[in-house]
Design a protein around this motif. Structure first.
Motif, PDB file in Angstrom:
ATOM      1  N   GLN A  24     -37.193  22.816 -27.252  1.00 60.06           N
ATOM      2  CA  GLN A  24     -38.489  23.440 -27.260  1.00 60.06           C
ATOM      3  C   GLN A  24     -39.089  23.955 -28.607  1.00 60.06           C
ATOM      4  N   SER A  25     -38.851  23.331 -29.528  1.00 65.48           N
ATOM      5  CA  SER A  25     -39.524  23.680 -30.760  1.00 65.48           C
ATOM      6  C   SER A  25     -40.776  23.058 -30.918  1.00 65.48           C
ATOM      7  N   TYR A  26     -41.695  23.817 -31.638  1.00 60.34           N
ATOM      8  CA  TYR A  26     -43.298  23.689 -31.574  1.00 60.34           C
ATOM      9  C   TYR A  26     -43.601  22.309 -32.441  1.00 60.34           C
ATOM     10  N   ARG A  27     -44.651  21.485 -32.037  1.00 61.94           N
ATOM     11  CA  ARG A  27     -45.159  20.715 -32.940  1.00 61.94           C
ATOM     12  C   ARG A  27     -46.877  20.850 -32.867  1.00 61.94           C
ATOM     13  N   ASN A  28     -47.059  21.091 -34.077  1.00 62.12           N
ATOM     14  CA  ASN A  28     -48.666  21.779 -34.259  1.00 62.12           C
ATOM     15  C   ASN A  28     -49.794  20.851 -34.921  1.00 62.12           C
ATOM     16  N   LYS A  47     -48.658  14.364 -25.393  1.00 58.45           N
ATOM     17  CA  LYS A  47     -47.243  14.427 -24.823  1.00 58.45           C
ATOM     18  C   LYS A  47     -46.853  15.928 -24.527  1.00 58.45           C
ATOM     19  N   LEU A  48     -46.490  16.389 -23.224  1.00 61.65           N
ATOM     20  CA  LEU A  48     -46.245  17.776 -23.188  1.00 61.65           C
ATOM     21  C   LEU A  48     -44.939  17.686 -22.482  1.00 61.65           C
ATOM     22  N   GLY A  49     -43.972  18.772 -22.723  1.00 62.07           N
ATOM     23  CA  GLY A  49     -42.877  18.999 -22.193  1.00 62.07           C
ATOM     24  C   GLY A  49     -42.702  20.330 -21.409  1.00 62.07           C
ATOM     25  N   TRP A  50     -41.902  20.326 -20.373  1.00 63.48           N
ATOM     26  CA  TRP A  50     -41.412  21.607 -19.855  1.00 63.48           C
ATOM     27  C   TRP A  50     -40.019  22.361 -20.201  1.00 63.48           C
ATOM     28  N   ALA A  51     -40.036  23.481 -20.457  1.00 70.06           N
ATOM     29  CA  ALA A  51     -38.749  24.227 -20.798  1.00 70.06           C
ATOM     30  C   ALA A  51     -37.877  24.219 -19.602  1.00 70.06           C
ATOM     31  N   GLY A  52     -38.308  24.859 -18.513  1.00 64.98           N
ATOM     32  CA  GLY A  52     -37.701  25.334 -17.257  1.00 64.98           C
ATOM     33  C   GLY A  52     -37.455  23.954 -16.204  1.00 64.98           C
ATOM     34  N   VAL A  53     -36.903  24.616 -15.130  1.00 62.31           N
ATOM     35  CA  VAL A  53     -37.052  23.232 -13.906  1.00 62.31           C
ATOM     36  C   VAL A  53     -38.173  23.282 -13.095  1.00 62.31           C
ATOM     37  N   ASP A 112     -53.742  22.248 -31.400  1.00 62.51           N
ATOM     38  CA  ASP A 112     -52.804  21.694 -30.331  1.00 62.51           C
ATOM     39  C   ASP A 112     -51.599  22.085 -30.597  1.00 62.51           C
ATOM     40  N   THR A 113     -50.774  22.683 -29.750  1.00 62.21           N
ATOM     41  CA  THR A 113     -49.204  22.711 -30.080  1.00 62.21           C
ATOM     42  C   THR A 113     -48.436  22.264 -28.922  1.00 62.21           C
ATOM     43  N   THR A 114     -47.575  21.526 -28.942  1.00 61.99           N
ATOM     44  CA  THR A 114     -46.768  20.804 -27.989  1.00 61.99           C
ATOM     45  C   THR A 114     -45.221  21.231 -28.115  1.00 61.99           C
ATOM     46  N   TYR A 115     -44.566  21.067 -27.435  1.00 58.15           N
ATOM     47  CA  TYR A 115     -43.110  21.797 -27.353  1.00 58.15           C
ATOM     48  C   TYR A 115     -42.273  20.395 -26.941  1.00 58.15           C
ATOM     49  N   ASP A 116     -41.117  20.115 -27.827  1.00 58.89           N
ATOM     50  CA  ASP A 116     -40.224  18.916 -27.678  1.00 58.89           C
ATOM     51  C   ASP A 116     -39.111  19.475 -26.909  1.00 58.89           C
ATOM     52  N   SER A 117     -39.253  19.086 -25.686  1.00 55.41           N
ATOM     53  CA  SER A 117     -37.988  18.981 -24.722  1.00 55.41           C
ATOM     54  C   SER A 117     -37.047  17.868 -24.810  1.00 55.41           C
ATOM     55  N   ASN A 118     -36.941  17.360 -25.980  1.00 56.31           N
ATOM     56  CA  ASN A 118     -35.747  16.158 -26.162  1.00 56.31           C
ATOM     57  C   ASN A 118     -36.030  15.151 -25.300  1.00 56.31           C
ATOM     58  N   THR A 119     -37.069  14.532 -25.020  1.00 53.60           N
ATOM     59  CA  THR A 119     -37.331  13.345 -23.924  1.00 53.60           C
ATOM     60  C   THR A 119     -37.536  12.011 -24.578  1.00 53.60           C
ATOM     61  N   GLY A 120     -37.204  11.888 -25.748  1.00 58.54           N
ATOM     62  CA  GLY A 120     -37.429  10.530 -26.485  1.00 58.54           C
ATOM     63  C   GLY A 120     -38.198  10.587 -27.660  1.00 58.54           C
ATOM     64  N   GLY A 121     -38.865  11.731 -28.129  1.00 59.70           N
ATOM     65  CA  GLY A 121     -39.788  11.987 -29.231  1.00 59.70           C
ATOM     66  C   GLY A 121     -41.376  11.419 -29.048  1.00 59.70           C
ATOM     67  N   HIS A 164     -44.364  21.915 -37.841  1.00 56.70           N
ATOM     68  CA  HIS A 164     -43.423  22.313 -36.670  1.00 56.70           C
ATOM     69  C   HIS A 164     -42.194  22.943 -37.004  1.00 56.70           C
ATOM     70  N   GLY A 165     -41.440  23.307 -35.905  1.00 50.58           N
ATOM     71  CA  GLY A 165     -40.361  24.300 -35.664  1.00 50.58           C
ATOM     72  C   GLY A 165     -39.265  23.852 -35.757  1.00 50.58           C
ATOM     73  N   ASN A 166     -38.777  22.456 -35.805  1.00 52.50           N
ATOM     74  CA  ASN A 166     -37.588  21.711 -35.458  1.00 52.50           C
ATOM     75  C   ASN A 166     -36.750  22.242 -36.503  1.00 52.50           C
ATOM     76  N   THR A 167     -35.726  23.301 -36.552  1.00 57.08           N
ATOM     77  CA  THR A 167     -34.935  23.705 -37.675  1.00 57.08           C
ATOM     78  C   THR A 167     -33.623  22.720 -37.745  1.00 57.08           C
ATOM     79  N   ALA A 168     -33.624  22.001 -36.553  1.00 55.71           N
ATOM     80  CA  ALA A 168     -32.223  21.175 -36.555  1.00 55.71           C
ATOM     81  C   ALA A 168     -32.411  19.913 -37.474  1.00 55.71           C
ATOM     82  N   SER A 169     -33.573  19.312 -37.851  1.00 53.10           N
ATOM     83  CA  SER A 169     -33.612  18.345 -38.594  1.00 53.10           C
ATOM     84  C   SER A 169     -35.341  18.208 -39.006  1.00 53.10           C
TER      85      SER A 169
END
Lengths: 183, 225
Positions: free
Chosen positions: B136-140, A129-135, B161-170, B196-201
């Protein structure tokens, strides 16, 4: 009583036994049976179950926030596995290497994330799963792969999901499978 | 006796007829041995040594913590020289690691040498924040192959592989796969690290993540002078 070889039970006469045509027939038949069993192993080695499928070039229509199963309409090759609309059904139990490529083709209004899955009996075994930061108005390609331990009749399929707005998003996909070893 | 072909088989000549029984025993035994060798070679070709491991329970980790003990259960293993070790001495000094060992441990007697050649290695993890998401914190996920028998302890191969959490449901998920060559006999460890870099939790790594190694085949080229 004839003697027998240790692995394939090939019969041979022992000292003092009468040697008649039946003795030679038994010997030849046992050698034939041994050769047949080795032939079967050779066939299995040459025809390792494998297959590769792809969607139509225009891709599969996917709706925002809906997990959509890929439909593979084109068979590149399939030996020893059964092709179904969404992927494969396993015939011979084993560990299989599964690879899946997802290539989004069309743009939408916005994309915040996109996910590709490989499933075994509808349960996700591999995912990216990948996500984007901007629009951003499009998703990127995803390749996922891994080993799956399969029983006979297991199904191997693939899903795509995206979040954002607008759509539909059309996604091209290709899935391949190859047997690694027996279980 | 007259020798036939290239497999050591033979047939009786005029003066051998009195020894037919012994001849058939010898012939049958030779055929049996030759076919058994071929059968074992074919089965070895079909059954590539492979190990697959997983985590039976979800693991919860804090940010910036390199988690080295995710894997705890063997899903499949048909090899005689690969195994899952819990709490082993890994590549991070002082940090126990749940790893896949290939061959015997470095420095120990080589009781289980590995097959020289090419190996494919891969893994997949899925992570979900247990509370708030740092945007946008990383998960690696990083997987490394480390030959500890080498004088200089460096990673032989690795993939990340590093992905970034855009807060779309985990279910932020990572997938790696690479190949490497193992050219000695023992002392290799393969590790899968998560961070990971999720400092909020904290972040939960879902149960059922997979980590695997499979032998592709030999790479040696034998030259005959």
């Amino acid at each position: 009583m004839p003697g027998m070889t240790p692995n394939f039970n090939i019969r041979y006469p022992c000292a003092g036994e009468t040697i008649d045509p039946q003795v030679f027939e038994d010997f030849a038949e046992d050698v034939e049976a041994a050769l047949v069993s080795v032939d079967a192993a050779a066939d299995a080695a040459l025809l390792r179950p494998r297959g590769a499928l792809r969607t139509v070039p225009t891709g599969i229509s996917t709706t925002v926030a809906v997990t959509t199963a890929m439909a593979y309409n084109v068979t590149d090759f399939a030996d020893g596995v059964t092709v179904i609309a969404g992927g494969f059904t396993i015939i011979t139990p084993g560990v299989y290497m599964v690879d899946c490529e997802f290539s989004p083709i069309t743009v939408v209004t916005t994309v915040t994330s996109f996910t590709g899955d490989i499933t075994q009996n509808a349960t996700v075994v591999y995912r990216r799963k990948l996500g984007w930061a901007g629009v951003v108005d499009s998703a990127g390609p995803i390749n996922i792969s891994g080993l799956v331990s399969c029983a006979a009749a297991d199904t191997i399929q693939a899903n795509w999901r995206w979040t954002g707005t607008g759509g539909p998003m059309f996604v091209y996909s290709r899935i391949s499978i190859s047997k690694i070893c027996d279980v | 006796m007259e020798t036939i072909g290239n497999h050591g088989l033979h047939c009786p000549e005029f003066d051998d007829y009195a020894a037919v029984a012994l001849y058939m025993q010898n012939l049958g035994t030779l055929i049996d041995e030759q076919l058994q060798e071929q059968l074992e070679a074919l089965q070895g070709f079909m059954d590539r040594p492979t190990i697959i491991v997983t985590n039976s329970v979800a693991a919860v980790i804090a940010d910036s913590n390199t988690y080295t003990q995710l894997w705890d259960t063997v899903v499949f293993n048909n090899s005689t020289f690969m195994s899952l070790e819990i709490g082993a001495s890994g590549s991070i000094p002082g940090t126990p690691s749940n790893l896949i060992r290939i061959g015997s441990a470095a420095g120990a007697a080589v009781t289980v040498p590995y097959l020289r050649g090419s190996y494919s290695i891969g893994a997949c993890t899925s992570m979900t924040a247990t509370g708030a998401v740092t945007a946008q914190s990383y998960r690696n996920l990083t997987v490394t192959s480390d030959d500890q028998s080498l004088a200089i302890d460096t990673f032989s191969c690795s993939a990340s592989d590093t992905t970034y959490d855009s807060n779309t449901g985990g279910n932020e998920s990572q997938n790696v796969k690479f190949s490497c060559e193992l050219e000695r006999t023992s002392g290799v460890i393969v590790e899968g690290f998560v961070t990971h870099g999720n400092t909020a939790s904290t972040v939960s790594i879902a149960a059922g993540a997979l980590f695997w190694v499979t032998y592709n085949g030999p790479i040696d080229i034998i030259e005959v002078a």
